[in-house]
Design a protein around this motif. Structure first.
Motif, short mmCIF file in Angstrom:
data_model
loop_
_atom_site.label_atom_id
_atom_site.label_comp_id
_atom_site.label_asym_id
_atom_site.label_seq_id
_atom_site.Cartn_x
_atom_site.Cartn_y
_atom_site.Cartn_z
N PRO A 57 -21.52 -0.40 -3.78
CA PRO A 57 -20.63 0.36 -2.89
C PRO A 57 -19.34 0.74 -3.59
CG PRO A 57 -21.45 -1.64 -1.81
CD PRO A 57 -21.85 -1.73 -3.25
N GLY A 58 -18.84 1.92 -3.27
CA GLY A 58 -17.57 2.34 -3.87
C GLY A 58 -17.34 3.82 -3.75
N GLY A 59 -16.21 4.28 -4.27
CA GLY A 59 -15.87 5.69 -4.22
C GLY A 59 -14.49 5.91 -4.79
N ARG A 60 -13.97 7.10 -4.59
CA ARG A 60 -12.69 7.47 -5.20
C ARG A 60 -11.52 6.80 -4.49
NH1 ARG A 60 -12.15 13.52 -5.48
NH2 ARG A 60 -14.40 13.42 -5.75
N VAL A 61 -10.43 6.65 -5.23
CA VAL A 61 -9.18 6.11 -4.71
C VAL A 61 -8.40 7.24 -4.05
CG1 VAL A 61 -7.01 4.95 -5.27
CG2 VAL A 61 -9.13 4.32 -6.49
N ASP A 62 -8.05 7.07 -2.77
CA ASP A 62 -7.28 8.07 -2.04
C ASP A 62 -5.79 7.75 -2.10
OD1 ASP A 62 -9.65 9.30 -1.32
OD2 ASP A 62 -9.75 8.31 0.63
N GLU A 63 -4.96 8.75 -1.78
CA GLU A 63 -3.51 8.51 -1.75
C GLU A 63 -3.15 7.47 -0.70
OE1 GLU A 63 0.28 8.35 -2.69
OE2 GLU A 63 -1.27 9.39 -3.84
N ALA A 64 -3.87 7.46 0.42
CA ALA A 64 -3.60 6.45 1.44
C ALA A 64 -3.88 5.04 0.93
CB ALA A 64 -4.43 6.73 2.69
N ASP A 65 -4.85 4.90 0.03
CA ASP A 65 -5.10 3.59 -0.58
C ASP A 65 -3.90 3.16 -1.40
OD1 ASP A 65 -7.77 3.58 0.43
OD2 ASP A 65 -8.44 4.76 -1.30
N ARG A 66 -3.31 4.10 -2.11
CA ARG A 66 -2.13 3.79 -2.92
C ARG A 66 -0.95 3.37 -2.04
NH1 ARG A 66 -2.74 5.14 -8.16
NH2 ARG A 66 -4.52 6.47 -8.70
N GLU A 67 -0.76 4.08 -0.94
CA GLU A 67 0.34 3.73 -0.04
C GLU A 67 0.17 2.33 0.52
OE1 GLU A 67 0.46 6.74 2.93
OE2 GLU A 67 0.94 8.36 1.53
N LEU A 68 -1.04 2.00 0.94
CA LEU A 68 -1.29 0.66 1.47
C LEU A 68 -1.13 -0.39 0.38
CD1 LEU A 68 -2.13 -1.17 3.79
CD2 LEU A 68 -4.53 -0.61 3.31
N ALA A 69 -1.60 -0.08 -0.81
CA ALA A 69 -1.50 -1.03 -1.92
C ALA A 69 -0.04 -1.31 -2.27
CB ALA A 69 -2.23 -0.49 -3.14
N ARG A 70 0.78 -0.28 -2.25
CA ARG A 70 2.20 -0.48 -2.56
C ARG A 70 2.86 -1.39 -1.51
NH1 ARG A 70 1.91 5.08 -4.53
NH2 ARG A 70 2.37 5.90 -2.44
N ALA A 71 2.38 -1.33 -0.28
CA ALA A 71 2.96 -2.14 0.79
C ALA A 71 2.52 -3.60 0.72
CB ALA A 71 2.57 -1.56 2.15
N ILE A 72 1.26 -3.85 0.38
CA ILE A 72 0.76 -5.23 0.44
C ILE A 72 0.65 -5.90 -0.93
CG2 ILE A 72 -0.45 -4.80 2.60
CD1 ILE A 72 -3.04 -4.59 1.08
N LEU A 73 0.68 -5.12 -2.00
CA LEU A 73 0.62 -5.68 -3.36
C LEU A 73 1.72 -5.06 -4.22
CD1 LEU A 73 -3.25 -5.60 -3.94
CD2 LEU A 73 -1.86 -7.64 -3.59
N PRO A 74 2.98 -5.21 -3.82
CA PRO A 74 4.06 -4.51 -4.51
C PRO A 74 4.27 -4.95 -5.94
CG PRO A 74 4.96 -6.13 -2.99
CD PRO A 74 3.49 -6.05 -2.72
N ASP A 75 3.80 -6.14 -6.30
CA ASP A 75 4.05 -6.66 -7.65
C ASP A 75 2.90 -6.43 -8.61
OD1 ASP A 75 6.55 -7.63 -6.82
OD2 ASP A 75 5.64 -9.48 -6.06
N GLU A 76 1.81 -5.82 -8.13
CA GLU A 76 0.66 -5.57 -9.01
C GLU A 76 0.68 -4.13 -9.49
OE1 GLU A 76 -3.90 -6.96 -9.25
OE2 GLU A 76 -3.38 -6.00 -7.37
N ALA A 77 0.15 -3.91 -10.68
CA ALA A 77 0.04 -2.55 -11.20
C ALA A 77 -0.69 -1.68 -10.18
CB ALA A 77 -0.72 -2.55 -12.53
N GLU A 78 -0.12 -0.52 -9.91
CA GLU A 78 -0.63 0.31 -8.82
C GLU A 78 -2.08 0.71 -9.02
OE1 GLU A 78 0.14 4.74 -7.12
OE2 GLU A 78 1.91 3.43 -7.15
N GLU A 79 -2.49 1.00 -10.25
CA GLU A 79 -3.87 1.45 -10.47
C GLU A 79 -4.87 0.40 -10.03
OE1 GLU A 79 -4.68 4.60 -11.37
OE2 GLU A 79 -2.53 4.86 -11.13
N ILE A 80 -4.59 -0.86 -10.31
CA ILE A 80 -5.51 -1.93 -9.92
C ILE A 80 -5.37 -2.23 -8.44
CG2 ILE A 80 -6.07 -4.36 -10.23
CD1 ILE A 80 -5.46 -4.05 -13.16
N ALA A 81 -4.14 -2.30 -7.94
CA ALA A 81 -3.93 -2.60 -6.52
C ALA A 81 -4.60 -1.55 -5.64
CB ALA A 81 -2.43 -2.68 -6.22
N ALA A 82 -4.41 -0.27 -5.96
CA ALA A 82 -5.00 0.80 -5.16
C ALA A 82 -6.52 0.76 -5.26
CB ALA A 82 -4.47 2.15 -5.62
#
Length: 264
Positions: A57-82
């Motif tokens: 299972p999987g697919g592309r990373v959306d901008e909304a994924d990045r926004e959520l990742a920045r909110a819940i994983l602020p200290d992790e590199a964005e590419e991996i968090a998203a």
């Protein structure tokens, strides 16, 4: 010398224009007591990427994924968090499984959440509605694959363990036509018999996963082989073109004749 950018970084601006994506390898305990089973989806033949093939299972990373990742994983590199968030979202959308939450999720809740996700597209409103909190760190970064050409999927692979096999799944019937659980060795045997087709990265990963008797063994292997971006390359072996990967990343098979390799 390895010149590819670190796996926690995006493709450099002077590199090929690629599409960030995420894939989740989901382990469950086999009821037979044998090797762990993995959840695979069979892609619809009409899909641009891996049409008709069995993949994770999987697919592309959306901008909304990045926004959520920045909110819940602020200290992790964005590419991996998203990518972690995208893998969770895509898994719910494609299979009906909600993974990596602090709260237990019933089959009925997962089905309702999936329907809401299909309508709202983004994962954040689904989490708010159910009061769920994600623990994306439960997804362990396993591998990172990206063919070196324009428009390729720059895909980070993660692994997670469900433990029990008592879960409900349901194919989405749009991008995919079938869901099934199989050990890595059984999936390879199915491919060899022509019952499923697998693209080059999936086959290499199934060969690696088939070496593990448990999720814990997979995590131990990850620790021994730091993840870096894999760019499959064409190499001449015995006068024939082979599609190959580096030999030091934990994969038991590092190449396949180009003529027999399905590339998605």
């Amino acid at each position: 010398m390895n010149t590819t950018p670190p796996s926690d970084q995006p493709m450099p601006a002077d590199g090929p224009k690629v599409i960030p994506a995420a894939t989740l390898v989901i382990f469950r305990t086999a009821t037979s007591g044998g090797p762990p089973e993995l959840l695979m989806v069979q892609r619809a033949k009409e899909m641009r990427f891996a049409g008709g093939a069995a993949v994770f299972p999987g697919g592309r990373v959306d901008e909304a994924d990045r926004e959520l990742a920045r909110a819940i994983l602020p200290d992790e590199a964005e590419e991996i968090a998203a990518a972690r968030v995208a893998a969770i979202r895509e898994t719910l959308e494609e299979t009906g499984l909600m993974v990596a939450t602090t709260e237990p999720v019933s089959a009925a809740q997962a089905a309702e959440a999936r329907q809401m996700l299909l309508e709202r597209v983004e994962l954040a409103p689904v989490l708010r509605h159910f009061g769920w909190h994600l623990v994306p760190e439960r997804l362990a970064l396993y591998a990172h694959w990206c063919p070196p050409w324009e428009g390729a999927f720059d895909t980070r692979f993660f692994v997670i363990d469900l433990g029990t096999g008592a879960v409900d799944i349901e194919v989405d019937a749009t991008e995919n036509t079938r869901l099934f659980w199989a050990s890595a060795a059984d999936a390879l045997a199915m491919a060899d018999r022509g019952e499923i087709s697998v693209i080059f990265p999936t086959r290499r990963n199934l060969e690696r996963l088939a070496r593990f008797g448990s999720h814990a063994e997979a995590l131990a292997d990850i620790a021994r082989h730091p993840v870096r971006r894999i760019h499959p390359q064409i190499e001449i072996r015995d006068g024939a073109e082979w599609l190959t990967i580096p030999a030091d990343l934990g994969y038991p098979v590092d190449g396949q004749p180009r003529a027999t390799a399905q590339r998605g």
